[in-house]
Design a protein around this motif. Structure first.
Motif, PDB file in Angstrom:
ATOM      1  N   ASN A 108       0.852  -1.299  -0.068  1.00 43.51           N
ATOM      2  CA  ASN A 108      -0.091  -0.083   0.217  1.00 43.51           C
ATOM      3  C   ASN A 108       0.815   1.325   0.109  1.00 43.51           C
ATOM      4  O   ASN A 108       0.620   2.315  -0.593  1.00 43.51           O
ATOM      5  N   ALA A 109       1.958   1.285   0.712  1.00 42.71           N
ATOM      6  CA  ALA A 109       2.867   2.369   0.838  1.00 42.71           C
ATOM      7  C   ALA A 109       4.426   2.053   0.670  1.00 42.71           C
ATOM      8  O   ALA A 109       5.099   2.106   1.529  1.00 42.71           O
ATOM      9  N   PRO A 110       4.730   1.482  -0.393  1.00 41.22           N
ATOM     10  CA  PRO A 110       6.062   0.869  -0.659  1.00 41.22           C
ATOM     11  C   PRO A 110       7.121   1.892  -0.735  1.00 41.22           C
ATOM     12  O   PRO A 110       6.777   3.062  -0.837  1.00 41.22           O
ATOM     13  N   LEU A 124       4.439  -4.575 -11.143  1.00 44.50           N
ATOM     14  CA  LEU A 124       3.076  -5.320 -11.175  1.00 44.50           C
ATOM     15  C   LEU A 124       2.378  -4.826 -10.060  1.00 44.50           C
ATOM     16  O   LEU A 124       2.858  -4.877  -8.845  1.00 44.50           O
ATOM     17  N   ALA A 125       1.513  -4.124 -10.012  1.00 46.12           N
ATOM     18  CA  ALA A 125       0.677  -3.246  -8.748  1.00 46.12           C
ATOM     19  C   ALA A 125      -0.816  -3.977  -8.681  1.00 46.12           C
ATOM     20  O   ALA A 125      -1.530  -4.360  -9.963  1.00 46.12           O
ATOM     21  N   ASP A 131      -1.595   6.936  -6.232  1.00 46.14           N
ATOM     22  CA  ASP A 131      -1.392   7.626  -7.447  1.00 46.14           C
ATOM     23  C   ASP A 131       0.192   8.325  -7.799  1.00 46.14           C
ATOM     24  O   ASP A 131       0.795   8.315  -8.904  1.00 46.14           O
ATOM     25  N   ASN A 132       0.609   8.931  -6.682  1.00 48.28           N
ATOM     26  CA  ASN A 132       1.938   9.448  -6.303  1.00 48.28           C
ATOM     27  C   ASN A 132       3.042   8.541  -6.637  1.00 48.28           C
ATOM     28  O   ASN A 132       3.983   8.618  -7.205  1.00 48.28           O
ATOM     29  N   VAL A 133       2.735   7.342  -6.058  1.00 48.78           N
ATOM     30  CA  VAL A 133       3.799   6.140  -6.379  1.00 48.78           C
ATOM     31  C   VAL A 133       3.890   5.922  -7.694  1.00 48.78           C
ATOM     32  O   VAL A 133       5.155   5.622  -8.083  1.00 48.78           O
ATOM     33  N   ARG A 134       2.826   5.508  -8.297  1.00 49.95           N
ATOM     34  CA  ARG A 134       2.970   5.313  -9.816  1.00 49.95           C
ATOM     35  C   ARG A 134       3.446   6.191 -10.299  1.00 49.95           C
ATOM     36  O   ARG A 134       4.264   6.129 -11.586  1.00 49.95           O
ATOM     37  N   MET A 145       1.706  -1.597 -14.486  1.00 48.60           N
ATOM     38  CA  MET A 145       0.803  -2.559 -14.755  1.00 48.60           C
ATOM     39  C   MET A 145      -0.239  -2.548 -13.430  1.00 48.60           C
ATOM     40  O   MET A 145       0.239  -3.200 -12.558  1.00 48.60           O
ATOM     41  N   VAL A 146      -1.316  -2.382 -13.618  1.00 46.82           N
ATOM     42  CA  VAL A 146      -2.172  -2.471 -12.423  1.00 46.82           C
ATOM     43  C   VAL A 146      -3.493  -3.673 -12.698  1.00 46.82           C
ATOM     44  O   VAL A 146      -4.034  -3.439 -13.685  1.00 46.82           O
TER      45      VAL A 146
END
Length: 314
Positions: A108-110, A124-125, A131-134, A145-146
């Motif tokens: 969730n918060a890598p 792969l998520a 969204d900020n992490v992506r 890829m989600v």
């Protein structure tokens, strides 16, 4: 609000990445609805579509992959491309060899800096990803890829898509074929039930699985009447009064023990409690993982649920 609820749900089921019809609808006995199978070598450049309907283009075969969910890690290892996996979450505990891969923290918060240090060309998520992490990962050149499968057909489609991207089409096809054969066998058996049973799934605090959640569609597939299906939500919270009024024949818990369930005032009126049809899957247990993770073992999880609901058929 959506992100806050996801955080609560994640805390309840920890490493589980959760991902149609109204209650009582039957779809069992048919195919699972997976995407078309690709065989042979993948051809690059290629463009695939993830579960957010985003086009993701690969100029070449990915060589360094980070998985942000236990399910995606299982898929990569099942595809026999573990040599490409350079990062995984703390919760990626299957197969055992996955523990040797470097962890990047929580899905969730890598730890974004850690991920970037691994120089992935593919991440792969799930839709738990911020969204900020992506955005940070994509800005650094990683393809993200989600996936958010809400039924077994969606899980199979993900396996086929990942197989295509990492050039493991034939292995992906074998996995999906095996899953499909077992899926058809299970769902056909469940249609033989003389009486359709009603089920309440408790993932903690009386939160349950709506009709379009993964667990909800799995109940549909095994010809079970999901008492939370009519709520119109993926993860509805039912009241004690609603559960008693629905009077489920089977109570499946992923959080509360049978002993504590039986102590709830009024629950002694429920058929599931009166007939001792309570099934408990302790958090982080292997069976709990199998049932809830949208990966290659999800059909084994479907079988566990089917045996709980219709033990006389198995």
């Amino acid at each position: 609000m959506k992100k806050e609820f996801k955080a609560v749900l994640a805390a309840l089921i920890l490493g589980m990445v959760l991902v149609f019809t109204a209650a009582g609808c039957q779809r069992g006995g048919g195919d699972s609805g997976a995407a078309a199978v690709t065989t042979g070598e993948s051809s690059y450049p290629m463009t695939v579509v993830d579960d957010l309907d985003q086009d993701v283009t690969f100029d070449a075969e990915p060589q360094r992959v980070v998985s942000l969910s236990p399910a995606n890690t299982e898929i990569l290892f099942a595809l026999e491309v573990s040599d490409k996996v350079v990062g995984r979450t703390d919760y990626c505990n299957y197969p055992e060899e996955a523990s040797k891969v470097e962890s990047i923290g929580d899905y969730n918060a890598p730890n974004v800096e850690k991920i970037l240090s691994l120089s992935p060309d593919l991440v792969l998520a799930t839709d738990f990803i911020d969204d900020n992490v992506r955005s940070q990962l994509e800005a650094a050149g990683a393809k993200v890829m989600v996936f958010k499968a809400t039924d077994i057909g969606g899980v199979q489609s993900e396996i086929l898509t990942v197989g295509q991207v990492v050039n493991a089409n034939d292995k992906a096809a074998d996995i999906v074929d095996t899953m499909e054969e077992k899926y058809v066998s299970i769902t056909k058996k469940c249609l033989e039930a003389e009486t359709q049973k009603s089920v309440f799934i408790d993932i903690g605090g009386y939160y349950s699985s709506g009709a379009t959640s993964l667990l909800g569609t799995m109940l549909r597939d095994i010809n079970a009447n999901n008492i939370a299906a009519d709520t119109g939500m993926d993860w509805p919270q039912l009241s004690v009064e609603q559960i008693i009024a629905a009077n489920p024949d089977v109570y499946i818990s992923f959080y509360t023990t049978p002993e504590d369930i039986k102590k709830v005032p009024g629950f002694d009126q429920i058929n599931a409690i009166k007939n001792d049809q309570i099934y408990y899957y302790e958090m982080l247990s292997e069976d709990s993982d199998i049932i809830q993770r949208p990966g290659p073992r999800i059909v084994d999880g479907l079988e566990l649920l089917a045996k709980d609901v219709y033990p006389e058929l198995f």
